[in-house]
Design a protein around this motif. Structure first.
Motif, PDB file in Angstrom:
ATOM      1  N   ALA A  24       0.828  -1.211   0.000  1.00 25.12           N
ATOM      2  CA  ALA A  24       0.000   0.000   0.000  1.00 25.12           C
ATOM      3  C   ALA A  24       0.858   1.256   0.000  1.00 25.12           C
ATOM      4  N   LYS A  25       1.988   1.212   0.687  1.00 24.06           N
ATOM      5  CA  LYS A  25       2.877   2.383   0.724  1.00 24.06           C
ATOM      6  C   LYS A  25       3.387   2.731  -0.663  1.00 24.06           C
ATOM      7  N   HIS A  26       3.467   1.704  -1.534  1.00 26.96           N
ATOM      8  CA  HIS A  26       3.951   1.947  -2.888  1.00 26.96           C
ATOM      9  C   HIS A  26       2.815   1.957  -3.908  1.00 26.96           C
ATOM     10  N   GLY A  27       1.579   1.967  -3.400  1.00 26.86           N
ATOM     11  CA  GLY A  27       0.424   2.057  -4.287  1.00 26.86           C
ATOM     12  C   GLY A  27       0.168   0.812  -5.095  1.00 26.86           C
ATOM     13  N   ASN A  28       0.611  -0.353  -4.599  1.00 25.66           N
ATOM     14  CA  ASN A  28       0.501  -1.587  -5.380  1.00 25.66           C
ATOM     15  C   ASN A  28      -0.532  -2.563  -4.837  1.00 25.66           C
ATOM     16  N   SER A  29      -1.346  -2.149  -3.885  1.00 26.98           N
ATOM     17  CA  SER A  29      -2.290  -3.081  -3.275  1.00 26.98           C
ATOM     18  C   SER A  29      -3.722  -2.645  -3.511  1.00 26.98           C
ATOM     19  N   GLU A  30      -4.564  -3.602  -3.946  1.00 27.20           N
ATOM     20  CA  GLU A  30      -5.987  -3.332  -4.100  1.00 27.20           C
ATOM     21  C   GLU A  30      -6.742  -3.627  -2.807  1.00 27.20           C
ATOM     22  N   LYS A  31      -6.093  -4.311  -1.875  1.00 25.21           N
ATOM     23  CA  LYS A  31      -6.738  -4.686  -0.616  1.00 25.21           C
ATOM     24  C   LYS A  31      -6.514  -3.608   0.430  1.00 25.21           C
ATOM     25  N   GLU A  32      -7.443  -3.548   1.378  1.00 26.03           N
ATOM     26  CA  GLU A  32      -7.386  -2.523   2.418  1.00 26.03           C
ATOM     27  C   GLU A  32      -6.196  -2.758   3.338  1.00 26.03           C
ATOM     28  N   ASP A  33      -5.508  -1.680   3.653  1.00 23.08           N
ATOM     29  CA  ASP A  33      -4.367  -1.738   4.573  1.00 23.08           C
ATOM     30  C   ASP A  33      -4.891  -1.469   5.977  1.00 23.08           C
ATOM     31  N   VAL A  34      -4.915  -2.520   6.808  1.00 20.26           N
ATOM     32  CA  VAL A  34      -5.479  -2.379   8.156  1.00 20.26           C
ATOM     33  C   VAL A  34      -4.416  -2.587   9.229  1.00 20.26           C
ATOM     34  N   LEU A  35      -3.140  -2.549   8.845  1.00 19.46           N
ATOM     35  CA  LEU A  35      -2.076  -2.831   9.810  1.00 19.46           C
ATOM     36  C   LEU A  35      -2.142  -1.899  11.013  1.00 19.46           C
ATOM     37  N   LEU A  36      -2.229  -0.609  10.772  1.00 23.48           N
ATOM     38  CA  LEU A  36      -2.203   0.340  11.882  1.00 23.48           C
ATOM     39  C   LEU A  36      -3.444   0.194  12.760  1.00 23.48           C
ATOM     40  N   GLU A  37      -4.586  -0.068  12.122  1.00 19.22           N
ATOM     41  CA  GLU A  37      -5.822  -0.271  12.884  1.00 19.22           C
ATOM     42  C   GLU A  37      -5.719  -1.530  13.743  1.00 19.22           C
ATOM     43  N   ALA A  38      -5.132  -2.582  13.174  1.00 21.31           N
ATOM     44  CA  ALA A  38      -4.950  -3.825  13.930  1.00 21.31           C
ATOM     45  C   ALA A  38      -4.001  -3.605  15.098  1.00 21.31           C
ATOM     46  N   GLN A  39      -2.904  -2.895  14.866  1.00 23.68           N
ATOM     47  CA  GLN A  39      -1.947  -2.637  15.945  1.00 23.68           C
ATOM     48  C   GLN A  39      -2.563  -1.807  17.061  1.00 23.68           C
ATOM     49  N   GLU A  40      -3.391  -0.843  16.688  1.00 24.53           N
ATOM     50  CA  GLU A  40      -4.052  -0.020  17.700  1.00 24.53           C
ATOM     51  C   GLU A  40      -5.028  -0.856  18.526  1.00 24.53           C
ATOM     52  N   LEU A  41      -5.778  -1.725  17.841  1.00 22.35           N
ATOM     53  CA  LEU A  41      -6.734  -2.586  18.528  1.00 22.35           C
ATOM     54  C   LEU A  41      -6.012  -3.537  19.488  1.00 22.35           C
ATOM     55  N   ILE A  42      -4.907  -4.114  19.025  1.00 21.11           N
ATOM     56  CA  ILE A  42      -4.123  -5.010  19.873  1.00 21.11           C
ATOM     57  C   ILE A  42      -3.589  -4.259  21.090  1.00 21.11           C
ATOM     58  N   GLY A  43      -3.134  -3.034  20.875  1.00 20.70           N
ATOM     59  CA  GLY A  43      -2.618  -2.229  21.976  1.00 20.70           C
ATOM     60  C   GLY A  43      -3.653  -2.004  23.065  1.00 20.70           C
ATOM     61  N   HIS A  44      -4.883  -1.667  22.659  1.00 23.46           N
ATOM     62  CA  HIS A  44      -5.969  -1.464  23.628  1.00 23.46           C
ATOM     63  C   HIS A  44      -6.282  -2.770  24.373  1.00 23.46           C
ATOM     64  N   GLN A  45      -6.278  -3.870  23.619  1.00 22.89           N
ATOM     65  CA  GLN A  45      -6.581  -5.156  24.246  1.00 22.89           C
ATOM     66  C   GLN A  45      -5.502  -5.546  25.257  1.00 22.89           C
ATOM     67  N   GLN A  46      -4.257  -5.288  24.940  1.00 19.54           N
ATOM     68  CA  GLN A  46      -3.189  -5.644  25.872  1.00 19.54           C
ATOM     69  C   GLN A  46      -3.251  -4.779  27.133  1.00 19.54           C
ATOM     70  N   GLN A  47      -3.666  -3.530  26.987  1.00 27.99           N
ATOM     71  CA  GLN A  47      -3.879  -2.700  28.176  1.00 27.99           C
ATOM     72  C   GLN A  47      -4.978  -3.292  29.055  1.00 27.99           C
ATOM     73  N   LYS A  48      -6.050  -3.734  28.426  1.00 32.52           N
ATOM     74  CA  LYS A  48      -7.149  -4.359  29.168  1.00 32.52           C
ATOM     75  C   LYS A  48      -6.665  -5.639  29.837  1.00 32.52           C
ATOM     76  N   PHE A  49      -5.864  -6.409  29.126  1.00 36.07           N
ATOM     77  CA  PHE A  49      -5.288  -7.644  29.683  1.00 36.07           C
ATOM     78  C   PHE A  49      -4.547  -7.325  30.979  1.00 36.07           C
ATOM     79  N   GLY A  50      -3.696  -6.302  30.931  1.00 35.06           N
ATOM     80  CA  GLY A  50      -2.923  -5.935  32.108  1.00 35.06           C
ATOM     81  C   GLY A  50      -3.802  -5.497  33.265  1.00 35.06           C
ATOM     82  N   GLN A  51      -4.865  -4.749  32.949  1.00 37.27           N
ATOM     83  CA  GLN A  51      -5.776  -4.293  34.006  1.00 37.27           C
ATOM     84  C   GLN A  51      -6.461  -5.470  34.686  1.00 37.27           C
ATOM     85  N   VAL A  52      -6.909  -6.441  33.887  1.00 36.92           N
ATOM     86  CA  VAL A  52      -7.600  -7.602  34.455  1.00 36.92           C
ATOM     87  C   VAL A  52      -6.632  -8.449  35.268  1.00 36.92           C
ATOM     88  N   PHE A  53      -5.445  -8.678  34.712  1.00 41.53           N
ATOM     89  CA  PHE A  53      -4.499  -9.592  35.360  1.00 41.53           C
ATOM     90  C   PHE A  53      -3.919  -8.984  36.640  1.00 41.53           C
TER      91      PHE A  53
END
Length: 679
Positions: free
Chosen positions: A63-92
């Motif tokens: 996607a950075k080079h304009g060669n992908s027709e598929k949606e780039d969700v890497l940053l969204e996935a990383q953000e979601l994982i980050g929130h989940q890991q914070q929740k994990f720490g709070q619960v644990f």
């Protein structure tokens, strides 16, 4: 299809893992079951980084080079994982560790080892741990160190008396020793991380140097096997060679504890060529999937066990196969005992009338009674044909082991082509009785695996229905050919739905029939339960059905790319997700059919891989008693308002208002099947 919307599969899967985390946060659950859900969440996330993160990283780069027709969700996935890991720490750390103190269990987490257990911990270090420690000086060019996948290490910074510094990698041998060490005292139990035992004793290893830093790290690597479609040799040899390389794959995640100096972080990144991986700041401890191994032996902190029920009182007198000739049987594991399925294979191995056994194996137990029965059958002179899927991810080595053992005693071992996985769950037994051939079969939604049958919900049907068994025999003939696809090998399946032949087309026709009924003003309903829903042709047909007025109820455990509740597209579709003590695994497909429901069970999810790259089998339920039983089970799940959540049009997990009567479907199913014991 262009005017329809679909949810991203990877974000959907991460939201499923969030549902696991929600269960860990439930105060009503026994404490150690909450810990187990944290362990499952962590294990799932590790697999995501091994299997899916390589894809997201590649799409992001394209996607950075304009060669992908598929949606780039890497940053969204990383953000979601980050929130989940914070929740994990709070619960644990905020809930579970404090709550463990009530039953006098102290899990030491990022705190010093108390004096009262220091001597025992030191003795354990000297007598057990020290034998496995292998420090590697990263400046030593003679040692070509390569950090293995998901293994735990310390990065240790040391300074000698002459002020020279060096960086040392020190293994944390959790693959050879328990991750936790329990010490009982008069005041209760202490539990210590193996990591902390080593930290506490670093001065014993580095006696003449000053410790300036110690940081836990972990590297996750791509799990994909690179199999050659044109390979002409033994597939098991090719898979074995690739397995040796799996843990040497490209790094997808570099996980480190907080506080690592930037200079040290850059040094490690360059040293191990981690520039293209996701660099993630985690906690002090990694591989928290190991939490399932906490040495806590307090039954009050766990679920009350539900003893497996006897599914049918199949008489011990006479052959099981004679009983199957009189009626179909269905077993719902783990609510009901798996013993009759084991009996099926054991009798097949020893019954002198049995001449041939054919079976597909995808994942089997590490000490499989079923495979041992097949080995006995071959030794007893029967013709045994086994389709072993060597490409079952993370079970390849176990399957190779069993394939070799079976082959050694004369079992006819069939491997699928590298381009095609066989995921079907079927077995066929041929007997000769009074000069006539008689057949009995097993068709299942899950693997022939007595270990996973203890916690996966599945359905196994035994039948002598010749309409089904003749088609099973034709399918085994096809599998024996080792074809890349079904092209040029026509089998006109009338009853079984078989991916590569007719499965997708038959499902589309069944949906079309409900669409036609709705357009005529007749009741039209579709109920589907599966693990994953991704394939867009089938989703689009469900959207079309919704627009026609068909009421569609879905129960989807994990990946779901269908967006429910969107006006003009999917307003007649509802989706539930159920997470409870057992892993929901069975696939069920129900079409109203003007009141004469058509019910199918089977191995196939509606994923691209299941539809286009696997051999799957779904089978009709013709027995009216079994059909009624399946409808009752699915009705209990549709009415679950305790363990089910509703998925909204952003696929978020929305709790259902617990309005009486409360229905916890797994408990209700167990009680329902228990009540039938006296029928």
């Amino acid at each position: 299809m262009d005017h329809y919307s679909f949810f991203d599969r990877d974000l959907s899967w991460l939201l499923f893992n969030e549902r696991i985390l929600m269960e860990a946060g439930k105060e009503t659950l026994p404490l150690m079951e909450r810990v187990n859900f944290l362990s499952i969440f962590s294990s799932n996330l590790d697999e995501f980084y091994r299997v899916r993160m390589p894809v997201l990283l590649a799409l992001h780069n394209l996607a950075k080079h304009g060669n992908s027709e598929k949606e780039d969700v890497l940053l969204e996935a990383q953000e979601l994982i980050g929130h989940q890991q914070q929740k994990f720490g709070q619960v644990f750390t905020g809930e579970i560790i404090p709550l463990l103190k009530a039953p006098k269990i102290t899990l030491l987490f990022n705190e010093p080892i108390p004096n009262e257990i220091a001597d025992k911990v030191s003795d354990y270090f000297y007598s057990q741990v020290m034998a496995f420690l292998q420090p590697i000086d990263l400046a030593d060019t003679k040692k070509n160190f390569f950090p293995e996948n998901n293994r735990l290490y310390f990065l240790v910074n040391l300074q000698a008396e002459n002020k020279t510094e060096r960086n040392v990698i020190l293994n944390i041998p959790s693959n050879q020793l328990p991750r936790f060490y329990g010490v009982n005292t008069d005041d209760g139990q202490y539990i210590v991380f193996l990591d902390d035992i080593i930290r506490h004793n670093l001065d014993k290893l580095f006696k003449n140097e000053v410790l300036t830093g110690c940081y836990s790290i972990k590297i996750t690597r791509d799990a994909e096997l690179d199999l050659d479609d044109e390979y002409q040799g033994d597939l098991s040899e090719q898979v074995e060679k690739q397995l040796l390389k799996r843990d040497l794959g490209i790094a997808t995640r570099f996980l480190h504890q907080p506080g690592v100096p930037l200079r040290t972080l850059h040094f490690i990144t360059d040293k191990f060529n981690l520039q293209s991986s996701s660099v993630v700041e985690g906690g002090m401890y990694h591989n928290l999937k190991d939490l399932s191994g906490l040495p806590v032996n307090n039954p009050s902190l766990r679920y009350t066990r539900w003893a497996p029920l006897v599914g049918y009182h199949v008489s011990d007198a006479g052959s099981l196969f004679d009983h199957i000739e009189t009626r179909d049987y269905i077993f719902h594991t783990p609510y009901q005992s798996y013993n009759t399925i084991l009996r099926f294979f054991n009798e097949a191995a020893t019954d002198i009338s049995v001449k041939e056994i054919s079976v597909t194996l995808y994942r089997v137990a590490s000490d499989s009674r079923i495979v041992n029965a097949l080995i006995s059958a071959a030794n007893n002179g029967k013709k045994v044909r086994v389709m072993v899927e060597l490409k079952a991810r993370f079970d390849e080595a176990n399957n190779i082991k069993w394939a070799k053992k079976m082959k050694a005693v004369g079992v006819d071992i069939i491997y699928s082509n590298t381009a095609l996985k066989v995921h079907a769950k079927i077995a066929l037994v041929k007997r000769q009785v009074d000069g006539r051939d008689k057949y009995s079969g097993l068709l299942a939604t899950g693997n022939f695996n007595e270990s996973t049958a203890a916690f996966y919900t599945d359905h196994i049907m035994m039948t002598a229905n010749s309409l089904l068994l003749r088609e099973m025999e034709l399918l085994f003939m096809f599998l024996a050919k080792g074809k890349k696809s079904a092209d040029g090998y026509p089998i006109d399946f009338k009853h079984l739905l078989v991916a590569q032949f007719n499965l997708q087309d038959r499902f589309l026709v069944l949906i079309d029939q409900e669409i036609a009924n709705a357009k005529q003003g007749l009741p039209a309903f579709i109920t589907i339960k599966l693990n994953n829903l991704e394939e867009r042709t089938l989703i689009a047909k469900l959207y079309e059905a919704s627009q026609a007025g068909v009421k569609i109820s879905l129960i989807v455990r994990s990946i779901c790319c269908l967006i429910p509740g969107v006006q003009g597209m999917s307003e007649n579709i509802t989706i539930k997700r159920i997470v409870d003590r057992y892993l929901e695994h069975g696939r069920i497909f129900i079409f109203h059919n003007r009141g004469d429901e058509k019910v199918f069970l089977g191995s196939a999810d509606w994923m691209n891989r299941n539809i286009y790259r696997r051999v799957e089998v779904c089978f009709p339920v013709y027995d009216n008693h079994i059909k009624a039983e399946v409808l009752q089970l699915i009705n209990l799940q549709l009415n679950d308002n305790v363990q089910a959540v509703r998925l909204n049009n952003e696929l978020q997990n929305i709790n259902i208002q617990p309005i009486p009567p409360l229905v916890q479907s797994q408990k209700a199913i167990y009680e329902f099947l228990k009540s039938k014991l006296n029928d």
